[in-house]
Design a protein around this motif. Structure first.
Motif, PDB file in Angstrom:
ATOM      1  N   VAL A 106       0.753  -1.130  -0.060  1.00  0.00           N
ATOM      2  CA  VAL A 106       0.145  -0.004   0.046  1.00  0.00           C
ATOM      3  C   VAL A 106       0.749   1.195   0.001  1.00  0.00           C
ATOM      4  CG1 VAL A 106      -1.730   1.383   1.363  1.00  0.00           C
ATOM      5  CG2 VAL A 106      -1.992  -1.107   0.967  1.00  0.00           C
ATOM      6  N   LEU A 107       2.078   1.213   0.824  1.00  0.00           N
ATOM      7  CA  LEU A 107       2.874   2.464   0.856  1.00  0.00           C
ATOM      8  C   LEU A 107       3.450   2.796  -0.587  1.00  0.00           C
ATOM      9  CD1 LEU A 107       4.271   4.619   2.292  1.00  0.00           C
ATOM     10  CD2 LEU A 107       6.008   2.850   3.344  1.00  0.00           C
ATOM     11  N   GLY A 108       3.946   1.655  -1.225  1.00  0.00           N
ATOM     12  CA  GLY A 108       4.488   1.772  -2.718  1.00  0.00           C
ATOM     13  C   GLY A 108       3.507   2.398  -3.351  1.00  0.00           C
ATOM     14  N   PHE A 109       2.353   1.776  -3.577  1.00  0.00           N
ATOM     15  CA  PHE A 109       1.557   2.278  -4.420  1.00  0.00           C
ATOM     16  C   PHE A 109       1.011   3.790  -3.990  1.00  0.00           C
ATOM     17  CE2 PHE A 109       0.283  -2.135  -5.583  1.00  0.00           C
ATOM     18  CZ  PHE A 109       0.660  -2.081  -6.895  1.00  0.00           C
ATOM     19  N   LEU A 110       0.697   3.911  -3.005  1.00  0.00           N
ATOM     20  CA  LEU A 110       0.552   5.422  -2.260  1.00  0.00           C
ATOM     21  C   LEU A 110       1.721   6.333  -2.890  1.00  0.00           C
ATOM     22  CD1 LEU A 110      -0.980   7.591  -0.799  1.00  0.00           C
ATOM     23  CD2 LEU A 110       0.172   6.534   1.005  1.00  0.00           C
ATOM     24  N   PHE A 154       0.910   6.288   7.556  1.00  0.00           N
ATOM     25  CA  PHE A 154       2.109   5.825   6.920  1.00  0.00           C
ATOM     26  C   PHE A 154       3.311   7.001   6.629  1.00  0.00           C
ATOM     27  CE2 PHE A 154      -1.493   4.049   4.643  1.00  0.00           C
ATOM     28  CZ  PHE A 154      -1.112   2.677   4.360  1.00  0.00           C
ATOM     29  N   ALA A 155       3.062   7.869   7.320  1.00  0.00           N
ATOM     30  CA  ALA A 155       4.080   8.906   7.529  1.00  0.00           C
ATOM     31  C   ALA A 155       4.246   9.766   6.149  1.00  0.00           C
ATOM     32  CB  ALA A 155       5.406   8.607   8.266  1.00  0.00           C
ATOM     33  N   VAL A 156       3.436   9.820   5.148  1.00  0.00           N
ATOM     34  CA  VAL A 156       3.467  10.354   4.067  1.00  0.00           C
ATOM     35  C   VAL A 156       2.606  11.088   3.533  1.00  0.00           C
ATOM     36  CG1 VAL A 156       5.219   8.493   3.196  1.00  0.00           C
ATOM     37  CG2 VAL A 156       2.863   8.436   2.665  1.00  0.00           C
ATOM     38  N   GLY A 157       2.570  12.127   2.816  1.00  0.00           N
ATOM     39  CA  GLY A 157       1.555  12.801   2.186  1.00  0.00           C
ATOM     40  C   GLY A 157       1.220  14.198   2.989  1.00  0.00           C
ATOM     41  N   GLY A 158       2.049  14.367   3.994  1.00  0.00           N
ATOM     42  CA  GLY A 158       1.776  15.720   4.886  1.00  0.00           C
ATOM     43  C   GLY A 158       2.223  16.990   4.097  1.00  0.00           C
ATOM     44  N   PHE A 242       9.188   8.643  -6.983  1.00  0.00           N
ATOM     45  CA  PHE A 242       9.291   7.371  -7.928  1.00  0.00           C
ATOM     46  C   PHE A 242      10.499   6.569  -7.408  1.00  0.00           C
ATOM     47  CE2 PHE A 242       7.464   9.726 -11.252  1.00  0.00           C
ATOM     48  CZ  PHE A 242       6.523   9.065 -11.631  1.00  0.00           C
ATOM     49  N   GLY A 243      11.614   7.160  -6.836  1.00  0.00           N
ATOM     50  CA  GLY A 243      12.654   6.299  -6.260  1.00  0.00           C
ATOM     51  C   GLY A 243      12.428   5.537  -4.875  1.00  0.00           C
ATOM     52  N   ALA A 244      11.409   5.831  -4.294  1.00  0.00           N
ATOM     53  CA  ALA A 244      11.162   5.168  -3.120  1.00  0.00           C
ATOM     54  C   ALA A 244      10.108   4.099  -3.412  1.00  0.00           C
ATOM     55  CB  ALA A 244      10.704   6.247  -2.073  1.00  0.00           C
ATOM     56  N   ALA A 245       9.268   4.576  -4.384  1.00  0.00           N
ATOM     57  CA  ALA A 245       8.068   3.608  -4.816  1.00  0.00           C
ATOM     58  C   ALA A 245       8.580   2.374  -5.124  1.00  0.00           C
ATOM     59  CB  ALA A 245       7.248   4.163  -5.637  1.00  0.00           C
ATOM     60  N   GLY A 246       9.579   2.419  -6.218  1.00  0.00           N
ATOM     61  CA  GLY A 246      10.055   1.217  -6.951  1.00  0.00           C
ATOM     62  C   GLY A 246      10.464   0.158  -6.142  1.00  0.00           C
TER      63      GLY A 246
END
Length: 253
Positions: A106-110, A154-158, A242-246
């Motif tokens: 889920v974090l990767g797709f987010l 997820f600690a992202v999006g802020g 992109f570098g973190a999601a992959g």
């Protein structure tokens, strides 16, 4: 903890501190995948531990921006009113109830979705001399609630969601939106830190090193904050996402 691990955590936090402060987006989307992939933390542990460092990054960035007069305080206040309670609740009750494998996917797709969002969303250009419109409580609090859930879980999006949202709702240019976002992200991170601490999701030995590295990195990054062109900031955002999601999606597969 061995010396290599300690130095690795410190180095990761320094990099994220510089990066997150410069782009005004905190850097959680780099830190959390790094803790999962490089230091083998479970999803909720990575978020809980990383959030402590993100609070330090946010605090340093918020103070720097506020001293420069870039923070739209009423806007930050209404947004935080929506984000802080949801960040606390989701970090306390939700993050550690998601299966670790599902969490990584889920974090990767987010992150991938956020990368596309950053690329395709045109920036708002603030007219010269503009100070934005009066704070709009309802849309700000509603947007804050959504960001509170993603930040606490997820600690992202802020930053990545808040900067474009505030830009459009309040007609703020990129630098003022980033400065205001840094303040709201700091408030959400502090609330999420409390929730994760209560839930037992924080590895405190790791968190201590991350806080030191985050302070060093964010202090250095603050000297550059607000100087980059908006197009450069957007490119750095997208590259980081992109570098973190992959790697996350590859690891989950």
């Amino acid at each position: 903890m061995d010396l290599t691990t300690a130095l690795g955590l410190l180095a990761l936090a320094v990099v994220v501190g510089v990066y997150g402060t410069i782009i005004g987006a905190g850097g959680g989307f780099v830190l959390i995948p790094g803790l999962i992939l490089l230091f083998d933390l479970e999803g909720a542990e990575a978020v809980g531990t990383g959030t402590i460092a993100l609070a330090m990054i946010g605090l340093t960035g918020a103070l720097t921006y506020d001293r420069s007069g870039l923070v739209a305080r009423p806007v930050a206040g209404w947004f935080a009113l929506g984000s802080v309670p949801l960040a606390l609740v989701s970090s306390w009750f939700l993050a550690d109830r998601i299966d670790s494998g599902v969490f990584v996917s889920v974090l990767g797709f987010l992150l991938l979705g956020l990368a596309v969002f950053v690329v395709v969303t045109p920036p708002v250009v603030e007219p010269i001399g503009a100070t934005g419109v009066a704070a709009r409580p309802a849309p700000l609090a509603a947007g804050g609630a959504v960001v509170g859930v993603t930040s606490g879980t997820f600690a992202v999006g802020g930053g990545l969601l808040t900067v474009p949202y505030i830009s459009r709702v309040q007609h703020l240019g990129p630098h003022r939106a980033a400065a205001t976002t840094a303040t709201t992200a700091m408030a959400s991170s502090l609330a999420a830190s409390l929730g994760h601490s209560i839930a037992g999701n924080v590895v405190w030995s790791n968190a201590a090193l991350l806080v030191v590295g985050a302070f060093i990195g964010s202090s250095s990054g603050a000297r550059t904050a607000g100087r980059l062109l908006p197009t450069t900031v957007r490119g750095v955002w997208a590259a980081g996402l992109f570098g973190a999601a992959g790697p996350l999606l590859f690891d989950a597969a």
